[in-house]
Design an enzyme around this catalytic site. Structure first.
Site, PDB file in Angstrom:
ATOM      1  N   LYS A  19     -10.484  -1.622   2.446  1.00 35.72           N
ATOM      2  CA  LYS A  19     -10.718  -2.349   1.059  1.00 35.72           C
ATOM      3  C   LYS A  19     -11.626  -3.554   0.948  1.00 35.72           C
ATOM      4  O   LYS A  19     -12.267  -3.507  -0.032  1.00 35.72           O
ATOM      5  CB  LYS A  19      -9.379  -2.665   0.458  1.00 35.72           C
ATOM      6  CG  LYS A  19      -8.196  -1.396   0.353  1.00 35.72           C
ATOM      7  CD  LYS A  19      -6.834  -1.769  -0.230  1.00 35.72           C
ATOM      8  CE  LYS A  19      -5.957  -2.823   0.621  1.00 35.72           C
ATOM      9  NZ  LYS A  19      -5.473  -2.358   1.790  1.00 35.72           N
ATOM     10  N   ARG A  95       1.660  -4.897  -4.758  1.00 33.38           N
ATOM     11  CA  ARG A  95       2.119  -4.396  -3.379  1.00 33.38           C
ATOM     12  C   ARG A  95       3.667  -3.832  -3.955  1.00 33.38           C
ATOM     13  O   ARG A  95       4.132  -2.938  -2.930  1.00 33.38           O
ATOM     14  CB  ARG A  95       2.407  -5.322  -2.409  1.00 33.38           C
ATOM     15  CG  ARG A  95       1.257  -5.690  -1.681  1.00 33.38           C
ATOM     16  CD  ARG A  95       0.798  -4.838  -0.283  1.00 33.38           C
ATOM     17  NE  ARG A  95       0.608  -5.600   0.872  1.00 33.38           N
ATOM     18  CZ  ARG A  95      -0.480  -6.179   1.212  1.00 33.38           C
ATOM     19  NH1 ARG A  95      -1.555  -6.464   0.163  1.00 33.38           N
ATOM     20  NH2 ARG A  95      -0.682  -6.629   2.460  1.00 33.38           N
ATOM     21  N   ARG A 136     -10.250  -5.674  14.826  1.00 32.51           N
ATOM     22  CA  ARG A 136     -10.789  -6.510  13.759  1.00 32.51           C
ATOM     23  C   ARG A 136     -10.714  -7.867  14.157  1.00 32.51           C
ATOM     24  O   ARG A 136     -10.140  -8.473  14.592  1.00 32.51           O
ATOM     25  CB  ARG A 136     -10.093  -6.150  12.484  1.00 32.51           C
ATOM     26  CG  ARG A 136     -10.450  -6.753  11.301  1.00 32.51           C
ATOM     27  CD  ARG A 136      -9.935  -6.543  10.028  1.00 32.51           C
ATOM     28  NE  ARG A 136      -8.521  -6.928   9.909  1.00 32.51           N
ATOM     29  CZ  ARG A 136      -7.861  -6.583   8.653  1.00 32.51           C
ATOM     30  NH1 ARG A 136      -8.450  -6.132   7.675  1.00 32.51           N
ATOM     31  NH2 ARG A 136      -6.615  -7.255   8.464  1.00 32.51           N
ATOM     32  N   ARG A 173      -6.593 -12.111  13.370  1.00 30.95           N
ATOM     33  CA  ARG A 173      -5.571 -12.285  12.600  1.00 30.95           C
ATOM     34  C   ARG A 173      -4.156 -12.246  13.590  1.00 30.95           C
ATOM     35  O   ARG A 173      -4.069 -11.109  14.090  1.00 30.95           O
ATOM     36  CB  ARG A 173      -5.582 -11.375  11.303  1.00 30.95           C
ATOM     37  CG  ARG A 173      -6.220 -12.110  10.426  1.00 30.95           C
ATOM     38  CD  ARG A 173      -6.470 -11.063   9.099  1.00 30.95           C
ATOM     39  NE  ARG A 173      -5.125 -10.685   8.637  1.00 30.95           N
ATOM     40  CZ  ARG A 173      -5.229  -9.773   7.625  1.00 30.95           C
ATOM     41  NH1 ARG A 173      -6.173  -9.393   6.992  1.00 30.95           N
ATOM     42  NH2 ARG A 173      -3.964  -9.364   7.205  1.00 30.95           N
ATOM     43  N   ARG A 184       3.409  -3.363   9.358  1.00 23.97           N
ATOM     44  CA  ARG A 184       2.770  -3.504   7.927  1.00 23.97           C
ATOM     45  C   ARG A 184       2.585  -2.091   7.373  1.00 23.97           C
ATOM     46  O   ARG A 184       2.601  -1.976   6.175  1.00 23.97           O
ATOM     47  CB  ARG A 184       1.530  -4.080   8.243  1.00 23.97           C
ATOM     48  CG  ARG A 184       1.800  -5.688   8.302  1.00 23.97           C
ATOM     49  CD  ARG A 184       0.492  -6.370   9.106  1.00 23.97           C
ATOM     50  NE  ARG A 184      -0.680  -6.230   8.187  1.00 23.97           N
ATOM     51  CZ  ARG A 184      -2.061  -6.304   8.363  1.00 23.97           C
ATOM     52  NH1 ARG A 184      -2.315  -6.694   9.804  1.00 23.97           N
ATOM     53  NH2 ARG A 184      -3.070  -6.556   7.709  1.00 23.97           N
TER      54      ARG A 184
END
Ligand code: AMP
Length: 230
Positions: A19, A95, A136, A173, A184
């Site tokens: 996204k 969310r 990432r 992260r 998650r």
């Protein structure tokens, strides 16, 4: 062709579907505005604000931050941005159904009169998501937070470990560690069906984009499915 500047796009999709990358392309191409509630939360934490201290634990453990806090954050941002007459992308918000209700309540205000709301769902296999997120890196500059990949050549930074845009260091992260990524994903799945049902009941259009493609192709699919390509 639709007027490209009178939309609010809700980008729906598990963490890691891309996204952020698609938003980045839309911002470059059309000058749209984006709100990532995750970026905003991390900004508060790094600045050590009162809110940052309150949400730190939820984020580190992959849990959701309280609906009230998130809705307040989004409200003030959205009312300011919508006056700029540019389409807006909501990345990672709503969310939960409570957040979606909060957004629709807010959109009753006359400043949103000409604005159409569209949900864009990005779909990608779980195992690919885990692979993407655990490889990432993001820019440590909280204003930038651009995402890179150590695995996929097109998403690698030009200089290893350094952001192409602002030259800040790239970091992983804390919630991109595999066990937290899997939590998650569970949290996402827990809420997504109820959210989709809510959009259906409220007759909010929802389009689906296959995210198993290059960023360029996903972006083109998004534009064409949303009826925005020339
Ligand atoms: P993201 O960058 O979108 O993956 O979000 C990272 C983390 O920020 C999430 O795991 C949540 O802890 C928190 N967060 C971001 N957006 C929301 C939201 N809309 N509601 C609740 N928590 C959120």
């Amino acid at each position: 062709m639709n007027d490209i500047n009178n939309h609010i796009f809700i980008f729906l999709g598990a963490p890691g579907v891309g996204k952020g990358a698609i938003s980045h392309k839309a911002i470059e191409r059309f000058g749209w505005k984006k709100l990532s509630t995750g970026d905003l939360c991390r900004k508060h934490i790094s600045e050590g604000t009162l809110l940052g201290k309150e949400i730190d634990f939820a984020i580190k453990s992959g849990k959701l931050v309280s609906d009230l806090i998130i809705i307040e954050m989004v409200k003030s941002w959205l009312i300011d941005q919508i006056k700029l007459k540019k389409s807006v992308i909501l990345d990672g918000f709503p969310r939960t159904v409570i957040q979606a209700e909060g957004l629709l309540d807010l959109m009753q205000s006359s400043v949103f009169n000409e604005i159409s709301l569209i949900v864009v769902e990005f779909v990608l296999d779980d195992e690919l998501i885990v692979k993407r997120l655990t490889s990432r890196l993001i820019c440590s500059n909280k204003v930038c937070q651009k995402a890179y990949s150590t695995l996929y050549a097109p998403l690698q930074s030009k200089k290893q470990g350094v952001c192409d845009d602002c030259s800040s260091l790239l970091i992983q992260r804390a919630d991109d560690k595999e066990d937290i990524v899997r939590d998650r994903l569970k949290v996402y799945k827990l809420h997504v069906q109820a959210l989709k049902q809510f959009y259906k009941e409220r007759s909010i259009p929802l389009v689906t984009v296959n995210a198993h493609q290059s960023v360029e192709n996903v972006f083109d699919s998004f534009l064409s499915i949303a009826g925005l390509s020339a």
